[in-house]
Design an enzyme around this catalytic site. Structure first.
Site, PDB file in Angstrom:
ATOM      1  N   GLU A  26      -2.195  -8.444  -9.595  1.00 33.58           N
ATOM      2  CA  GLU A  26      -0.662  -8.391  -9.187  1.00 33.58           C
ATOM      3  C   GLU A  26      -0.732  -9.471  -7.977  1.00 33.58           C
ATOM      4  O   GLU A  26      -1.603  -9.820  -7.492  1.00 33.58           O
ATOM      5  CB  GLU A  26      -0.246  -6.889  -8.974  1.00 33.58           C
ATOM      6  CG  GLU A  26      -1.441  -6.279  -7.810  1.00 33.58           C
ATOM      7  CD  GLU A  26      -0.871  -5.412  -6.870  1.00 33.58           C
ATOM      8  OE1 GLU A  26      -0.010  -5.633  -6.149  1.00 33.58           O
ATOM      9  OE2 GLU A  26      -1.600  -4.040  -6.538  1.00 33.58           O
ATOM     10  N   LYS A 161      -4.000   5.266  -3.477  1.00 36.92           N
ATOM     11  CA  LYS A 161      -4.347   4.966  -2.143  1.00 36.92           C
ATOM     12  C   LYS A 161      -4.438   6.260  -1.045  1.00 36.92           C
ATOM     13  O   LYS A 161      -3.481   7.241  -1.290  1.00 36.92           O
ATOM     14  CB  LYS A 161      -3.036   4.057  -1.593  1.00 36.92           C
ATOM     15  CG  LYS A 161      -3.348   2.782  -2.278  1.00 36.92           C
ATOM     16  CD  LYS A 161      -2.586   1.652  -1.088  1.00 36.92           C
ATOM     17  CE  LYS A 161      -1.357   1.261  -1.744  1.00 36.92           C
ATOM     18  NZ  LYS A 161      -1.273   0.642  -3.060  1.00 36.92           N
TER      19      LYS A 161
HETATM   20  N1  PSU Z   1      -3.663  -1.905  -3.900  1.00 31.47           N
HETATM   21  C1  PSU Z   1      -4.002  -2.521  -2.953  1.00 31.47           C
HETATM   22  N2  PSU Z   1      -3.089  -3.037  -2.028  1.00 31.47           N
HETATM   23  C2  PSU Z   1      -1.826  -2.941  -2.294  1.00 31.47           C
HETATM   24  C3  PSU Z   1      -1.076  -2.389  -3.434  1.00 31.47           C
HETATM   25  C4  PSU Z   1      -2.381  -2.037  -4.476  1.00 31.47           C
HETATM   26  O1  PSU Z   1      -5.317  -2.496  -2.666  1.00 31.47           O
HETATM   27  O2  PSU Z   1      -0.834  -3.475  -1.426  1.00 31.47           O
HETATM   28  C5  PSU Z   1       0.213  -2.297  -3.692  1.00 31.47           C
HETATM   29  C6  PSU Z   1       0.373  -2.301  -5.260  1.00 31.47           C
HETATM   30  O3  PSU Z   1       1.257  -3.675  -5.540  1.00 31.47           O
HETATM   31  C7  PSU Z   1       1.180  -1.222  -5.556  1.00 31.47           C
HETATM   32  C8  PSU Z   1       1.996  -1.135  -4.031  1.00 31.47           C
HETATM   33  O4  PSU Z   1       2.069  -1.308  -6.517  1.00 31.47           O
HETATM   34  O5  PSU Z   1       0.903  -1.328  -3.283  1.00 31.47           O
HETATM   35  C9  PSU Z   1       2.515   0.333  -3.775  1.00 31.47           C
HETATM   36  O6  PSU Z   1       3.752   0.411  -3.206  1.00 31.47           O
HETATM   37  P1  PSU Z   1       4.846   1.600  -3.032  1.00 31.47           P
HETATM   38  O7  PSU Z   1       4.039   2.829  -2.436  1.00 31.47           O
HETATM   39  O8  PSU Z   1       6.068   1.076  -2.059  1.00 31.47           O
HETATM   40  O9  PSU Z   1       5.164   1.943  -4.729  1.00 31.47           O
END
Ligand code: PSU
Ligand code: MN
Length: 305
Positions: A26, A161
């Protein structure tokens, strides 16, 4: 029809047609997840890990209104340097950016869409988005979870996360019918830590076992994803560091500043990096590399089946 909006490199196209393993990556993690220049270094090194393992990396982003599958080093440098100024693109953003010929750094959800359009089966990231803490009042649930519910893709990550409500994220995954497979673990890892205290549904000890599950999903024309959770290596999970305290302090600061919507996750990652004196960034980079190795092994096993 896809060709208007989808641009897959010749290398990736040919690999897919010859059953050479391809691994999607990504770009939100590049533009929004890490600071420059570590973001660019990490993205390029992740690609080289996949190549060394015998796979072809397919980093995905939206560039000038096309979903580009397979970025050049210049594209990665461009996204990494532009950082937060690039639009963070999840499912809802994709058609708007395509129509407006704009750029977008794709999150897990939008990357799954691009990878699936290109015919890729395995995708590697750091940590997926999920149900945020306090979601019972904010309703902040990452579009990543809904995407896993209806796009077939094996997503390799180090768990949800740590900033999230892990228990509720697991409940959501269960409701949406997404298998969660622990790689060599019975515990759901949570990004910076090897265990969240919650068990996983299933455990797989070999990449081949995960490939067999993907094959079964494909054979049954299952239109939903698969989550492979791979704990951060012991040597990198900084046991000395209390990330949880940093996470809580970062969330308090986020609320105090009134940050909301898609800005929350990048803000928290950056704040935790600051509060941990850079430890969280180190851990994040290591877990991505570790996931890249596993993703390449799964893609290779899938090609052999
Ligand atoms: N994994 C990481 N760092 C990131 C992400 C994933 O180690 O920044 C990103 C991914 O693109 C994931 C996003 O889809 O964080 C999640 O964002 P949100 O919580 O706004 O959906
Ligand atoms: Mn959100």
């Amino acid at each position: 029809m896809y060709d208007l909006y989808l641009d897959v490199t010749d290398e990736i196209r040919s690999a897919l047609s010859k059953r050479v393993p391809v691994v999607a990556l990504e770009s939100t993690i590049i533009a929004h997840g890490m600071p420059y220049p570590q973001n660019v270094e990490t993205a390029l090194h992740t690609e080289s890990i996949i190549r060394q393992a015998g796979g072809i990396p397919a980093t995905i982003a939206i560039l000038k209104g096309k979903i580009k599958v397979g970025l050049s080093a210049d594209d990665i440098e461009y996204l990494g340097k532009k950082g937060l100024a690039v639009i963070k693109a999840s499912r809802r953003d994709v058609p708007v950016l395509l129509a407006g010929r704009e750029d977008g750094a794709t999150t897990v959800s939008a990357t799954m869409i691009g990878a699936s359009m290109a015919g890729i089966s395995v995708f590697v990231t750091g940590g997926i988005g999920g149900v945020h803490r306090g979601a019972e009042s904010t309703m902040d649930i990452s579009a990543d979870l809904q995407e896993l519910a209806h796009t077939r893709m094996a997503v390799v990550c180090a768990g949800p996360k740590s900033i999230l409500d892990i228990g509720r994220t697991l409940e959501y995954l269960e409701t949406m019918g997404i298998p969660v497979i622990g790689y060599q673990t019975n515990d759901l890892p949570a990004f910076y830590s090897r265990s969240s205290g919650f068990p996983v549904d299933y455990r797989a000890d070999k990449p081949e076992d995960i490939a067999k599950i993907i094959k079964a999903q494909q054979a049954c024309d299952y239109q939903s994803g698969l989550l492979v959770v791979n704990p951060i290596p012991e040597r990198d999970a900084s046991g000395l560091f209390d990330f949880e305290q940093c996470v809580q302090d970062a969330i308090l600061e986020c609320t105090r500043l009134g940050i909301h919507g898609k800005r929350i996750t990048p803000f928290l990652l950056d704040k935790i990096k600051e509060l941990s004196g850079g430890e969280s960034l180190k851990a994040n980079i290591c877990l991505v590399y570790n996931n890249a190795v596993l993703g390449a092994d799964i893609a290779k096993a899938l090609c052999r089946l």
